[in-house]
Design a protein around this motif. Structure first.
Motif, PDB file in Angstrom:
ATOM      1  N   ASN A 202       0.840  -1.199   0.000  1.00 20.13           N
ATOM      2  CA  ASN A 202       0.000   0.000   0.000  1.00 20.13           C
ATOM      3  C   ASN A 202       0.871   1.243   0.000  1.00 20.13           C
ATOM      4  O   ASN A 202       2.049   1.185   0.319  1.00 20.13           O
ATOM      5  CB  ASN A 202      -0.910   0.017   1.237  1.00 20.13           C
ATOM      6  CG  ASN A 202      -1.965  -1.059   1.184  1.00 20.13           C
ATOM      7  OD1 ASN A 202      -2.538  -1.318   0.140  1.00 20.13           O
ATOM      8  ND2 ASN A 202      -2.204  -1.709   2.306  1.00 20.13           N
ATOM      9  N   ASP A 203       0.266   2.381  -0.322  1.00 18.99           N
ATOM     10  CA  ASP A 203       1.022   3.636  -0.309  1.00 18.99           C
ATOM     11  C   ASP A 203       0.455   4.628   0.710  1.00 18.99           C
ATOM     12  O   ASP A 203       0.624   5.827   0.582  1.00 18.99           O
ATOM     13  CB  ASP A 203       1.060   4.264  -1.701  1.00 18.99           C
ATOM     14  CG  ASP A 203      -0.324   4.656  -2.205  1.00 18.99           C
ATOM     15  OD1 ASP A 203      -1.319   4.362  -1.532  1.00 18.99           O
ATOM     16  OD2 ASP A 203      -0.397   5.272  -3.280  1.00 18.99           O
ATOM     17  N   ASP A 204      -0.211   4.097   1.733  1.00 15.78           N
ATOM     18  CA  ASP A 204      -0.771   4.954   2.775  1.00 15.78           C
ATOM     19  C   ASP A 204       0.346   5.609   3.572  1.00 15.78           C
ATOM     20  O   ASP A 204       1.420   5.036   3.747  1.00 15.78           O
ATOM     21  CB  ASP A 204      -1.657   4.144   3.733  1.00 15.78           C
ATOM     22  CG  ASP A 204      -2.903   3.614   3.047  1.00 15.78           C
ATOM     23  OD1 ASP A 204      -3.219   4.079   1.937  1.00 15.78           O
ATOM     24  OD2 ASP A 204      -3.544   2.722   3.624  1.00 15.78           O
ATOM     25  N   GLU A 205       0.074   6.789   4.066  1.00 19.23           N
ATOM     26  CA  GLU A 205       1.066   7.517   4.860  1.00 19.23           C
ATOM     27  C   GLU A 205       0.802   7.302   6.347  1.00 19.23           C
ATOM     28  O   GLU A 205       0.566   8.245   7.083  1.00 19.23           O
ATOM     29  CB  GLU A 205       1.056   8.985   4.479  1.00 19.23           C
ATOM     30  CG  GLU A 205       1.501   9.200   3.048  1.00 19.23           C
ATOM     31  CD  GLU A 205       1.589  10.659   2.673  1.00 19.23           C
ATOM     32  OE1 GLU A 205       1.649  11.514   3.568  1.00 19.23           O
ATOM     33  OE2 GLU A 205       1.608  10.921   1.466  1.00 19.23           O
TER      34      GLU A 205
ATOM     35  N   SER B 271      -5.025  -0.144   5.978  1.00 21.99           N
ATOM     36  CA  SER B 271      -3.619   0.058   5.626  1.00 21.99           C
ATOM     37  C   SER B 271      -2.746  -1.143   5.922  1.00 21.99           C
ATOM     38  O   SER B 271      -1.717  -1.336   5.281  1.00 21.99           O
ATOM     39  CB  SER B 271      -3.068   1.262   6.397  1.00 21.99           C
ATOM     40  OG  SER B 271      -3.778   2.420   6.070  1.00 21.99           O
TER      41      SER B 271
END
Length: 125
Positions: free
Chosen positions: A14-17, A115
């Motif tokens: 994933n590219d969640d922050e 996430s």
């Protein structure tokens, strides 16, 4: 029964922050009744999921009302995404399930939400 825990491999794709939980602790949730809500608690909106991902380790990528697990009398489990913002995946499939579509789960099957959360389900006999 559902085992809920952070999954590093799912998080990494994933590219969640958000930060991966440290330590990555898990828990077990007994599935009772005919339906289990997966989500994050919101007393103001009267949302109280049985698999509550607003408790540590909180997964902010999970919608308040994210998905349902339906449990039939014969022990069969199905999962339905409720139109969540970040989707619901089954197993290693890289395509999220379509909102509103119910799919069967195998005993020991994995559901991925948010996430970093993996939910492993175990049917009762």
């Amino acid at each position: 029964m559902a085992e809920v825990c952070p999954d590093r491999a799912f998080f990494d794709r994933n590219d969640d922050e958000v930060e991966f939980p440290d330590p990555p602790t898990g828990r077990r949730v007994v599935l009772t009744g005919e339906r289990t809500l997966i989500g994050r608690r919101s007393p103001r909106r009267d949302i109280r999921p049985q698999i509550d991902l607003s408790v540590a380790p909180e997964d902010l990528g999970v919608s308040r009302a994210h998905a349902f697990l339906d449990h039939a009398a014969d022990g069969q489990l199905t999962v339905t995404d409720l139109g969540s913002a970040n989707g619901t995946w089954i197993g290693e499939d890289r395509t999220p399930i379509a909102p509103g579509r119910s799919l069967p789960l195998a005993d020991g099957g994995h559901i991925y939400v948010g996430s970093f959360t993996r939910i492993t389900v175990h049917r009762t006999r």
